[in-house]
Design a protein around this motif. Sequence first.
Motif, short mmCIF file in Angstrom:
data_model
loop_
_atom_site.label_atom_id
_atom_site.label_comp_id
_atom_site.label_asym_id
_atom_site.label_seq_id
_atom_site.Cartn_x
_atom_site.Cartn_y
_atom_site.Cartn_z
N LEU A 121 0.74 -1.18 0.04
CA LEU A 121 -0.06 0.02 0.06
C LEU A 121 0.84 1.20 0.03
N GLU A 122 1.91 1.28 0.91
CA GLU A 122 3.07 2.22 0.88
C GLU A 122 3.46 2.68 -0.65
N ASN A 123 3.88 1.63 -1.22
CA ASN A 123 4.39 1.58 -2.62
C ASN A 123 3.37 2.30 -3.61
N SER A 124 2.11 1.76 -3.28
CA SER A 124 1.13 2.27 -4.32
C SER A 124 0.79 3.53 -4.09
N HIS A 125 0.87 3.98 -2.83
CA HIS A 125 0.60 5.45 -2.49
C HIS A 125 1.73 6.20 -2.99
N THR A 126 2.95 5.84 -3.04
CA THR A 126 4.00 6.35 -3.70
C THR A 126 3.92 6.67 -5.09
N ASN A 127 3.52 5.77 -5.89
CA ASN A 127 3.32 5.78 -7.25
C ASN A 127 2.30 6.56 -7.62
N THR A 128 1.34 6.43 -6.77
CA THR A 128 0.17 7.57 -7.18
C THR A 128 0.52 9.06 -6.95
N GLU A 129 1.32 9.33 -5.84
CA GLU A 129 1.62 10.59 -5.80
C GLU A 129 2.80 10.71 -6.84
N VAL A 130 3.62 10.00 -7.27
CA VAL A 130 4.50 10.40 -8.40
C VAL A 130 3.72 10.79 -9.69
N LEU A 131 2.71 9.99 -10.01
CA LEU A 131 1.92 10.18 -11.22
C LEU A 131 0.95 11.29 -11.09
N LYS A 132 0.70 11.84 -10.08
CA LYS A 132 -0.18 12.86 -9.66
C LYS A 132 0.70 14.08 -9.96
N ASN A 133 1.82 14.04 -9.44
CA ASN A 133 2.84 15.17 -9.50
C ASN A 133 3.20 15.51 -11.17
N MET A 134 3.43 14.29 -11.81
CA MET A 134 3.87 14.25 -13.10
C MET A 134 2.53 14.65 -14.01
#
Length: 219
Positions: free
Chosen positions: A97-110
């Motif tokens: 879940l932490e990795n998924s949250h990190t990926n979500t934040e990265v995609l959001k910022n991108m």
Amino acid sequence: MSKLTKLFKGPGGSSRSRGAPTPQEALGRLRETEEMLTKKQEYLEKKIEQELATARKHGTKNKRAALQALKRKKRLEKQLVQIDGTLSTIEFQREALENSHTNTEVLKNMGYAAKAMKAAHANMDLDKIDSLMQDIHEQQDIAQEISDAISRPAGFGEEFDEDDLMAELEELEQEELNKHMANVRLPSVPSTSLPSRPATSRKRVEDEDEMKQLAAWAT
């Protein structure tokens, strides 16, 4: 209702009625569960030590009490193994879940950055950019031509052939050499022959040589 059910259900009814939880909320619940199970582990380990101490205390003197204590210890150990497995599963789920949250934040910022770039490029006309770059190149060429013209030596229209100048210089040097040679005077050769040694002198030298030889022999 079990503690786990109450924990994941939360106050105010099921989470489904208010939509899916956020990653932060889910991570918070998982950490609370891990903390609760860790405390349960510590409690079971203490109980196992107590039951083991009871079995040792009774021993063969009171087999029934000792065997009951060992049975309770076995059941507690089984619960402890189950909790260990549950904690491993929760830890894996939390990391995912932490990795998924990190990926979500990265995609959001991108995506945010992509929108900013799109907005920045919205007011740019490629045709105008090409025209501007052509103007810049033309001005650079003009500036280079001006620099070349300024740095070129100014002859004011008087240009001479370097080969002709060298030929003229050689002629001047030859003239100077000829003048110098004309001023040099060589000594004249004498017309009379050199005087020869007189015959009397030769005779005297020969007599002296003979006397020296005789004196050397006598001694």
